[in-house]
Write a protein that holds these residues in place. Structure first.
Motif, PDB file in Angstrom:
ATOM      1  N   ASP A  43      -5.352   5.753  -2.538  1.00  0.00           N
ATOM      2  CA  ASP A  43      -4.722   5.923  -1.231  1.00  0.00           C
ATOM      3  C   ASP A  43      -3.211   5.799  -1.380  1.00  0.00           C
ATOM      4  O   ASP A  43      -2.710   4.728  -1.734  1.00  0.00           O
ATOM      5  CB  ASP A  43      -5.262   4.832  -0.294  1.00  0.00           C
ATOM      6  CG  ASP A  43      -4.934   5.117   1.155  1.00  0.00           C
ATOM      7  OD1 ASP A  43      -3.972   5.854   1.418  1.00  0.00           O
ATOM      8  OD2 ASP A  43      -5.635   4.582   2.024  1.00  0.00           O
ATOM      9  N   ASP A  44      -2.508   6.882  -1.157  1.00  0.00           N
ATOM     10  CA  ASP A  44      -1.043   6.853  -1.201  1.00  0.00           C
ATOM     11  C   ASP A  44      -0.478   6.766  -2.614  1.00  0.00           C
ATOM     12  O   ASP A  44       0.622   6.237  -2.816  1.00  0.00           O
ATOM     13  CB  ASP A  44      -0.463   5.678  -0.386  1.00  0.00           C
ATOM     14  CG  ASP A  44      -0.672   5.795   1.116  1.00  0.00           C
ATOM     15  OD1 ASP A  44      -1.224   6.813   1.557  1.00  0.00           O
ATOM     16  OD2 ASP A  44      -0.266   4.864   1.838  1.00  0.00           O
ATOM     17  N   CYS A  85      -3.889   9.548   5.703  1.00  0.00           N
ATOM     18  CA  CYS A  85      -5.131   9.086   5.064  1.00  0.00           C
ATOM     19  C   CYS A  85      -6.399   9.720   5.626  1.00  0.00           C
ATOM     20  O   CYS A  85      -7.113  10.422   4.928  1.00  0.00           O
ATOM     21  CB  CYS A  85      -5.235   7.571   5.187  1.00  0.00           C
ATOM     22  SG  CYS A  85      -3.749   6.694   4.669  1.00  0.00           S
ATOM     23  N   HIS A 205      -2.077   1.556  -1.191  1.00  0.00           N
ATOM     24  CA  HIS A 205      -1.627   1.615   0.211  1.00  0.00           C
ATOM     25  C   HIS A 205      -0.826   0.354   0.584  1.00  0.00           C
ATOM     26  O   HIS A 205      -1.023  -0.709   0.009  1.00  0.00           O
ATOM     27  CB  HIS A 205      -2.866   1.754   1.110  1.00  0.00           C
ATOM     28  CG  HIS A 205      -2.569   2.088   2.537  1.00  0.00           C
ATOM     29  ND1 HIS A 205      -2.223   1.125   3.461  1.00  0.00           N
ATOM     30  CD2 HIS A 205      -2.563   3.270   3.198  1.00  0.00           C
ATOM     31  CE1 HIS A 205      -2.018   1.715   4.634  1.00  0.00           C
ATOM     32  NE2 HIS A 205      -2.209   3.012   4.499  1.00  0.00           N
ATOM     33  N   ASP A 339      -4.987  10.688  -1.626  1.00  0.00           N
ATOM     34  CA  ASP A 339      -5.199  11.410  -0.370  1.00  0.00           C
ATOM     35  C   ASP A 339      -3.953  12.175   0.067  1.00  0.00           C
ATOM     36  O   ASP A 339      -4.046  13.067   0.901  1.00  0.00           O
ATOM     37  CB  ASP A 339      -5.712  10.481   0.737  1.00  0.00           C
ATOM     38  CG  ASP A 339      -4.847   9.267   0.957  1.00  0.00           C
ATOM     39  OD1 ASP A 339      -3.893   9.039   0.182  1.00  0.00           O
ATOM     40  OD2 ASP A 339      -5.107   8.532   1.923  1.00  0.00           O
ATOM     41  N   GLN A 340      -2.819  11.829  -0.463  1.00  0.00           N
ATOM     42  CA  GLN A 340      -1.582  12.606  -0.286  1.00  0.00           C
ATOM     43  C   GLN A 340      -0.538  12.039  -1.232  1.00  0.00           C
ATOM     44  O   GLN A 340      -0.826  11.104  -1.971  1.00  0.00           O
ATOM     45  CB  GLN A 340      -0.988  12.619   1.116  1.00  0.00           C
ATOM     46  CG  GLN A 340      -1.435  11.683   2.177  1.00  0.00           C
ATOM     47  CD  GLN A 340      -1.308  10.214   2.021  1.00  0.00           C
ATOM     48  OE1 GLN A 340      -2.134   9.527   2.580  1.00  0.00           O
ATOM     49  NE2 GLN A 340      -0.347   9.670   1.291  1.00  0.00           N
ATOM     50  N   LYS A 352       4.627   8.743   4.014  1.00  0.00           N
ATOM     51  CA  LYS A 352       4.258  10.136   3.690  1.00  0.00           C
ATOM     52  C   LYS A 352       4.488  11.011   4.930  1.00  0.00           C
ATOM     53  O   LYS A 352       5.540  10.999   5.490  1.00  0.00           O
ATOM     54  CB  LYS A 352       2.790  10.185   3.215  1.00  0.00           C
ATOM     55  CG  LYS A 352       1.751   9.588   4.172  1.00  0.00           C
ATOM     56  CD  LYS A 352       1.395   8.143   3.892  1.00  0.00           C
ATOM     57  CE  LYS A 352       0.333   7.648   4.844  1.00  0.00           C
ATOM     58  NZ  LYS A 352      -0.084   6.268   4.597  1.00  0.00           N
TER      59      LYS A 352
HETATM   60 CA    CA Z   1      -3.152   7.643   2.370  1.00  0.00          CA
END
Ligand code: CA
Length: 525
Positions: A43-44, A85, A205, A339-340, A352
């Protein structure tokens, strides 16, 4: 040069199934071998923080994620349709954009689990399916034999989790727990069936809390600063200037570890304080202001953010080792991605959301022995909207109509189709909380970006040329030198919106909050 050593056995399976013939495998009565899929999702995780991506700052070493790249393919340009997310997760599962899967934002979207997803289709085709870790789609997972997830965002220490609907309380560091649970499920699986494991970390995250064993991992290294740490946003509009995601203004005491996380046990707290307290004391005594204060925050941010990635990389190492030990590596498609993307101080930011590079692009490395040539690098415009169709194709299943990506299997084989996409549609919706980034949509190519910011107080277009302005510092929208490019991109944006079935007034009251786009590009004169 095609890399085709044992490819026939595996991808050949998918192609044979699609062709509806049994040639080649005809002599064998046994089912063709379908690959297992291990999807490791963080995540992130910024690509700048994976050593295989060769960021000039050389922020940290990620030997295990790098191993996937070394033994497989690294994607240089994997982009997401909506850089936050929940929406990214919904896109991965459905192979659809937010306006069709219904999950627009993290504030008030709820995933409709009755939709068709690739895990459901794999499960229906005989795969064992599991998701462990961060889910973040509000509704309960569907299409999984086993799910063991964090509620909401989850916490880094001693996390409560939900085990197939049952509340459980764990002790320890969340990244390690997610890894342990993933390995436990693999060990207990039915070995006669192929499997899909989605191992989904909370890390890295916010609020970036490293494992205790990784506190001080960098030995108080002073990290190089990005050239745009003190960006003044000149050359761009109100949206870029008026956001709440700067290291300077937005980071909280908890982000900066000036207060400890409340979940720590007494023993954990002791180790935590032993690292942070002396450093925090020194910081308070120094009474930093202005750029010195921002610099200190950036350094603390890097220690913490990168510290959480150490455990993620170890997790990847443990999963790869298990595949080796069990003789599964040869027939398992392993994916690592986030996720990004994420800002690590570029433009003074963390977080983000934007169509801009650091946010739009997500790291993606894929290992699939016999299919992907080791050490290959791909620069095609691919996306997480392609993942569902890729996994289905890998399993020899036809994707249902309505999915909006395209299978990456030929790309993984080093044979990108001639008509592969050259442009990509993006739309971000979540506003005003939490980071006050105005909604925007636009079109991205490998060289240009055309974007429309809209809302109650903004309505403007920007155009960026990544070749002359790789950091996206100056919009050239309206510049006569770019008139032709602008016209082409406006036409391409209209084409993509139509092809992707974007309603003219998207979002149609998606959350009640995001304002409507007031204007889509005018027809070219
Ligand atoms: Ca994320």
């Amino acid at each position: 040069m095609p890399f085709d050593r044992p490819a026939r056995r595996r991808v050949g399976w998918g192609l044979l199934a699609l062709a509806g013939t049994a040639c080649g495998a005809g002599a064998l009565a046994a089912e063709p071998v379908r690959p297992n899929i291990v999807f490791i999702f963080s995540d992130d995780h910024a690509y700048q923080a994976i050593s295989a991506y060769n960021d000039p700052r050389q922020l940290l070493a990620t030997p295990n994620i790098d191993r996937i790249a070394r033994e497989g393919m690294r994607f240089e340009r994997c982009v997401v349709p909506n850089s936050i997310c929940g929406p990214s997760r919904a896109t991965v599962l459905t192979g659809k954009y937010s306006h069709l899967n219904g999950f627009y934002n993290n504030s008030n979207s709820r995933f409709d689990g009755a939709q068709t997803t690739f895990p459901k289709l794999l499960q229906g085709a005989g795969y064992q399916t599991a998701v462990v870790g961060k889910w973040h789609l509000v509704s309960e997972p569907t299409g999984f034999d086993y799910w063991h997830i964090l509620p909401g965002q989850g916490v880094y220490y001693n996390p409560p989790m939900i085990d197939n609907g049952r509340q459980v309380q764990h002790q320890g560091y969340t990244t390690d727990i997610i890894t342990d649970l993933s390995l436990d499920w693999l060990k207990g699986r039915d070995k006669s069936k192929p499997f899909l494991l989605m191992c989904q970390h909370k890390a890295p995250h916010r609020e970036w809390e490293p494992a205790l064993r990784h506190l001080g991992h960098d030995q108080d290294r002073v990290y190089p600063e990005p050239p745009t740490l003190f960006d003044d946003y000149a050359g761009r509009g109100l949206a870029e200037r008026d956001q709440k995601m700067t290291i300077a203004e937005t980071m909280t005491e908890k982000d900066l570890k000036l207060v400890p996380p409340p979940q720590l046990s007494a023993e954990q707290r002791q180790a935590w304080d032993a690292y942070y307290e002396p450093r925090n004391r020194k910081f308070r005594e120094a009474q930093l202001t202005g750029q010195d204060l921002i610099r200190w925050k950036y350094q603390r941010y890097m220690h913490d953010y990168l510290g959480t990635i150490k455990a993620v990389d170890e997790s990847v190492g443990r999963l790869l080792e298990y595949l080796d030990q069990e003789g599964l590596a040869e027939n398992t498609l392993v994916v690592y991605c986030a996720d990004q993307g994420f800002y690590l101080g570029e433009h003074g930011w963390f977080d983000k959301r934007w169509i801009f590079e650091e946010s739009l692009r997500t790291p993606l490395v894929v290992r699939w022995p016999g299919v992907v040539r080791p050490g290959s690098v791909n620069a095609d415009l691919v996306s997480n909207v392609d993942f569902a169709q890729t996994f289905l194709a890998a399993a020899g299943l036809e994707a249902p109509g309505g999915m909006q990506g395209r299978s990456l299997v030929p790309v993984l084989q080093g044979q990108t189709p001639a008509d592969w996409r050259k442009s990509f549609y993006y739309h971000y919706y979540e506003f005003p909380v939490p980071h006050h980034v105005r909604p925007h949509y636009g079109v991205v190519t490998n060289r240009h970006k055309l974007v429309h910011f809209y809302g109650p107080d903004v309505d403007y277009w920007e155009l960026f040329d990544l070749e002359s302005d790789s950091r996206e510092l100056k919009s050239v929208y309206g510049d006569p030198a770019y008139a032709e490019v602008q016209r082409e991109l406006e036409a391409e944006l209209r084409r993509l919106r139509s092809e992707l079935k974007v309603p003219d007034d998207d979002p149609p009251g998606a959350s009640g909050r995001p304002p409507q786009p007031r204007r889509i590009p005018k027809p070219a004169a």
